[in-house]
Design an enzyme around this catalytic site. Sequence first.
Site, PDB file in Angstrom:
ATOM      1  N   SER A 109     -27.785  -3.188  -5.627  1.00  0.00           N
ATOM      2  CA  SER A 109     -27.083  -4.374  -6.135  1.00  0.00           C
ATOM      3  C   SER A 109     -27.292  -5.641  -5.307  1.00  0.00           C
ATOM      4  CB  SER A 109     -25.590  -4.094  -6.257  1.00  0.00           C
ATOM      5  OG  SER A 109     -25.336  -3.341  -7.423  1.00  0.00           O
ATOM      6  N   LYS A 115     -28.527  -8.746  -6.998  1.00  0.00           N
ATOM      7  CA  LYS A 115     -27.670  -9.723  -7.684  1.00  0.00           C
ATOM      8  C   LYS A 115     -27.571 -11.039  -6.917  1.00  0.00           C
ATOM      9  CE  LYS A 115     -25.317  -5.998 -10.021  1.00  0.00           C
ATOM     10  NZ  LYS A 115     -24.504  -4.828  -9.733  1.00  0.00           N
ATOM     11  N   SER A 143     -19.664  -6.639  -8.885  1.00  0.00           N
ATOM     12  CA  SER A 143     -20.974  -5.995  -9.045  1.00  0.00           C
ATOM     13  C   SER A 143     -21.249  -5.536 -10.481  1.00  0.00           C
ATOM     14  CB  SER A 143     -21.113  -4.813  -8.075  1.00  0.00           C
ATOM     15  OG  SER A 143     -22.484  -4.626  -7.736  1.00  0.00           O
ATOM     16  N   LYS A 157     -21.986  -8.607   0.073  1.00  0.00           N
ATOM     17  CA  LYS A 157     -22.320  -7.866  -1.149  1.00  0.00           C
ATOM     18  C   LYS A 157     -22.742  -6.464  -0.752  1.00  0.00           C
ATOM     19  CE  LYS A 157     -23.188  -7.312  -5.521  1.00  0.00           C
ATOM     20  NZ  LYS A 157     -22.530  -6.005  -5.359  1.00  0.00           N
TER      21      LYS A 157
END
Length: 214
Positions: free
Chosen positions: A21, A24, A76, A185
């Site tokens: 992720s 992103k 997410s 993140k």
Amino acid sequence: DTQTGAILFGKNEETKMYPASLTKIATAIYAIETADLDEQVIVSEEIENIDGTRVYLNPGEQVSLRKLIQGMLINSGNDAALAIAIHLDGSLESYSKKINQFLETNIGVEDTHFVNPHGLFNENHYTTARDLGLILNYAMANPDFREIFGTKQLEWVGESWDTTIRSHHRMLKGEIPYEGVTGGKTGFVDQSKQTLATTADNGQLKLTAILLKS
């Protein structure tokens, strides 16, 4: 070093790995610089088949681009990431081509190739810790990105989901106390193990940390 890009510590930082992720982060800054955050996005029907974490968007739901980026970075949401990509470029194929051009031209990455906006596993979807550091440093220069990347929680009102979305990053939330953390993140898919991006600022020095395959 967030501002100069100097690598203060590195280990295998040029080895190609799967980012999960952390992808992103790239999707977010690409969207922020390509489109208007107040644009209304009609959510694509393709989000129905997405795996992993979601913000439970409905196909056809109308959501601002800013809210989709918030849902993607804070919670997410893979469905939010896919909705952004299809809104910007019409298809995953076109999105992949455009974001790779953006990352090479604007940021100067050398060992990154993305085929989707969310980081679900694909053997052709890879980057390095060094490249992700460059991408995050570039993104942190943008005030809209910085604000969303540093958001701990947000009231979320959608057609099928009313809740408070919360960052999954334990240092950003304060569960692991560390003064000066400004953003973060997390990521995980089986093939990439745990991945983590963190930014911090003590008033004099700004730092960026990237962990892959941890």
